[in-house]
Design a protein around this motif. Structure first.
Motif, mmCIF file in Angstrom:
data_model
loop_
_atom_site.group_PDB
_atom_site.id
_atom_site.type_symbol
_atom_site.label_atom_id
_atom_site.label_comp_id
_atom_site.label_asym_id
_atom_site.label_seq_id
_atom_site.Cartn_x
_atom_site.Cartn_y
_atom_site.Cartn_z
ATOM 1 N N MET A 135 -10.579 -10.448 14.353
ATOM 2 C CA MET A 135 -9.776 -11.108 13.797
ATOM 3 C C MET A 135 -8.506 -9.728 13.169
ATOM 4 S SD MET A 135 -9.300 -14.701 11.908
ATOM 5 C CE MET A 135 -11.007 -14.965 11.090
ATOM 6 N N LYS A 136 -7.418 -9.737 13.844
ATOM 7 C CA LYS A 136 -6.711 -9.113 12.335
ATOM 8 C C LYS A 136 -6.729 -9.089 11.606
ATOM 9 C CE LYS A 136 -2.328 -7.240 13.480
ATOM 10 N NZ LYS A 136 -0.957 -7.212 14.596
ATOM 11 N N GLY A 137 -6.869 -8.027 11.057
ATOM 12 C CA GLY A 137 -6.192 -7.848 9.199
ATOM 13 C C GLY A 137 -7.691 -8.463 8.349
ATOM 14 N N TYR A 138 -8.747 -8.430 9.209
ATOM 15 C CA TYR A 138 -10.396 -8.322 8.405
ATOM 16 C C TYR A 138 -10.853 -7.611 9.313
ATOM 17 C CZ TYR A 138 -8.380 -13.142 6.531
ATOM 18 O OH TYR A 138 -7.678 -13.624 6.413
ATOM 19 N N GLU A 139 -12.400 -7.358 8.324
ATOM 20 C CA GLU A 139 -13.285 -6.336 9.058
ATOM 21 C C GLU A 139 -14.627 -7.283 8.973
ATOM 22 O OE1 GLU A 139 -12.530 -2.639 6.978
ATOM 23 O OE2 GLU A 139 -12.992 -3.074 5.324
ATOM 24 N N LEU A 140 -15.226 -6.604 9.332
ATOM 25 C CA LEU A 140 -16.873 -7.258 8.929
ATOM 26 C C LEU A 140 -17.516 -6.720 7.884
ATOM 27 C CD1 LEU A 140 -18.971 -9.570 10.083
ATOM 28 C CD2 LEU A 140 -20.115 -7.922 11.482
ATOM 29 N N ALA A 141 -18.137 -7.392 6.935
ATOM 30 C CA ALA A 141 -18.135 -7.648 5.279
ATOM 31 C C ALA A 141 -19.929 -6.919 6.001
ATOM 32 C CB ALA A 141 -18.722 -8.511 4.827
ATOM 33 N N LYS A 142 -20.559 -5.477 4.891
ATOM 34 C CA LYS A 142 -21.181 -5.346 5.215
ATOM 35 C C LYS A 142 -22.585 -5.884 4.801
ATOM 36 C CE LYS A 142 -19.976 -1.466 2.226
ATOM 37 N NZ LYS A 142 -19.747 -0.487 0.518
ATOM 38 N N ASN A 143 -22.380 -7.450 4.746
ATOM 39 C CA ASN A 143 -23.853 -8.417 5.311
ATOM 40 C C ASN A 143 -23.667 -8.850 6.372
ATOM 41 O OD1 ASN A 143 -21.916 -10.185 5.690
ATOM 42 N ND2 ASN A 143 -22.445 -11.391 3.412
ATOM 43 N N GLY A 144 -22.214 -8.287 7.097
ATOM 44 C CA GLY A 144 -22.582 -8.511 8.358
ATOM 45 C C GLY A 144 -22.117 -9.898 9.181
ATOM 46 N N ARG A 145 -21.777 -10.686 8.001
ATOM 47 C CA ARG A 145 -21.841 -12.160 8.566
ATOM 48 C C ARG A 145 -20.393 -12.720 8.126
ATOM 49 N NH1 ARG A 145 -26.948 -14.758 5.815
ATOM 50 N NH2 ARG A 145 -25.859 -13.139 4.317
ATOM 51 N N ASN A 146 -19.812 -12.314 7.216
ATOM 52 C CA ASN A 146 -18.466 -12.422 6.705
ATOM 53 C C ASN A 146 -17.451 -11.919 6.726
ATOM 54 O OD1 ASN A 146 -20.264 -14.497 5.589
ATOM 55 N ND2 ASN A 146 -20.350 -13.807 3.300
ATOM 56 N N CYS A 147 -16.847 -11.961 6.807
ATOM 57 C CA CYS A 147 -14.923 -10.829 6.857
ATOM 58 C C CYS A 147 -13.837 -11.144 5.330
ATOM 59 C CB CYS A 147 -14.310 -11.041 8.265
ATOM 60 S SG CYS A 147 -14.594 -11.898 9.949
ATOM 61 N N THR A 148 -14.073 -9.901 5.181
ATOM 62 C CA THR A 148 -13.713 -9.409 4.263
ATOM 63 C C THR A 148 -11.773 -8.977 4.702
ATOM 64 O OG1 THR A 148 -14.193 -7.313 4.356
ATOM 65 C CG2 THR A 148 -15.024 -8.894 3.145
ATOM 66 N N ASP A 149 -10.494 -9.622 4.040
ATOM 67 C CA ASP A 149 -9.486 -8.645 4.636
ATOM 68 C C ASP A 149 -9.266 -7.319 4.130
ATOM 69 O OD1 ASP A 149 -6.625 -9.510 4.453
ATOM 70 O OD2 ASP A 149 -6.539 -8.346 2.600
ATOM 71 N N ILE A 150 -8.276 -6.826 4.710
ATOM 72 C CA ILE A 150 -7.931 -5.312 5.009
ATOM 73 C C ILE A 150 -7.048 -5.303 3.898
ATOM 74 C CG2 ILE A 150 -7.649 -3.577 6.752
ATOM 75 C CD1 ILE A 150 -9.207 -4.338 8.804
ATOM 76 N N ASP A 151 -7.219 -4.689 3.109
ATOM 77 C CA ASP A 151 -5.510 -4.656 2.635
ATOM 78 C C ASP A 151 -4.495 -3.082 3.410
ATOM 79 O OD1 ASP A 151 -4.059 -3.500 0.812
ATOM 80 O OD2 ASP A 151 -4.650 -3.981 -1.112
ATOM 81 N N GLU A 152 -3.963 -3.591 3.729
ATOM 82 C CA GLU A 152 -3.518 -2.721 5.037
ATOM 83 C C GLU A 152 -2.472 -2.150 4.219
ATOM 84 O OE1 GLU A 152 -3.924 -6.471 7.145
ATOM 85 O OE2 GLU A 152 -3.336 -5.923 5.693
ATOM 86 N N CYS A 153 -1.500 -2.291 2.938
ATOM 87 C CA CYS A 153 -0.718 -1.756 2.024
ATOM 88 C C CYS A 153 -1.713 -0.678 1.487
ATOM 89 C CB CYS A 153 -0.458 -2.353 0.541
ATOM 90 S SG CYS A 153 0.532 -4.269 1.364
ATOM 91 N N GLU A 154 -2.360 -0.447 1.011
ATOM 92 C CA GLU A 154 -3.482 0.295 0.195
ATOM 93 C C GLU A 154 -4.762 1.223 0.784
ATOM 94 O OE1 GLU A 154 -4.417 2.451 -3.051
ATOM 95 O OE2 GLU A 154 -4.437 -0.254 -3.132
ATOM 96 N N SER A 155 -4.355 0.980 2.726
ATOM 97 C CA SER A 155 -5.060 1.842 3.502
ATOM 98 C C SER A 155 -3.807 3.013 4.223
ATOM 99 C CB SER A 155 -5.892 1.221 4.273
ATOM 100 O OG SER A 155 -5.591 0.461 5.015
ATOM 101 N N GLY A 156 -2.926 2.015 4.191
ATOM 102 C CA GLY A 156 -1.712 2.780 5.055
ATOM 103 C C GLY A 156 -1.772 2.636 6.049
#
Length: 137
Positions: free
Chosen positions: A1-22
């Motif tokens: 899903m756009k704006g999210y990335e797969l969490a380290k546990n491989g099951r959940n998604c976490t929000d990508i902070d587009e502002c912080e990451s440029g």
């Protein structure tokens, strides 16, 4: 899903902070939201139709200024001025008062004019001198 990335546990998604990451495309300010971001502008600017760029607000045209006589727009702000024969009151950025050219002449005050003076200032000086010529000493 756009704006999210797969969490380290491989099951959940976490929000990508587009502002912080440029990853954002904002010209001035970026506000992260869940799964996306919003652009905004600094004071004195407004967000363009593309939702990313900012353009200067002309406070003088929009009548946001509190200038008594003359308003000068600049990038992100404005400043007040006065018509020829008037000057800004001390400790005021918008209120003008009449210059008593006759009092200046009686006090024998002489103004030295720098060589790099603008035409606008020369016009103001000329107007003051014309008023001084009308004084009765």
């Amino acid at each position: 899903m756009k704006g999210y990335e797969l969490a380290k546990n491989g099951r959940n998604c976490t929000d990508i902070d587009e502002c912080e990451s440029g990853l954002d495309e904002c010209e001035q300010l970026c506000d992260n939201t869940k799964g996306s971001y919003n652009c905004s502008c600094m004071k004195g600017y407004e967000l363009a139709e593309n939702g990313r760029n900012c353009s200067d607000i002309n406070e003088c045209q929009m009548e946001y200024d509190n200038c008594e006589q003359v308003c000068h727009n600049n990038r992100g702000s404005y400043y007040c001025g006065c018509n020829p024969g008037y000057t800004l009151v001390l400790n005021s950025s918008s209120h003008c008062e009449d210059i008593d050219e006759c009092l200046i002449l009686r006090d024998h005050t002489v103004a030295l004019v720098p060589m790099d003076i603008s035409w606008q200032k020369m016009e103001k000086i000329a107007m003051i001198l014309m008023n001084v010529a009308k004084c009765k000493i």
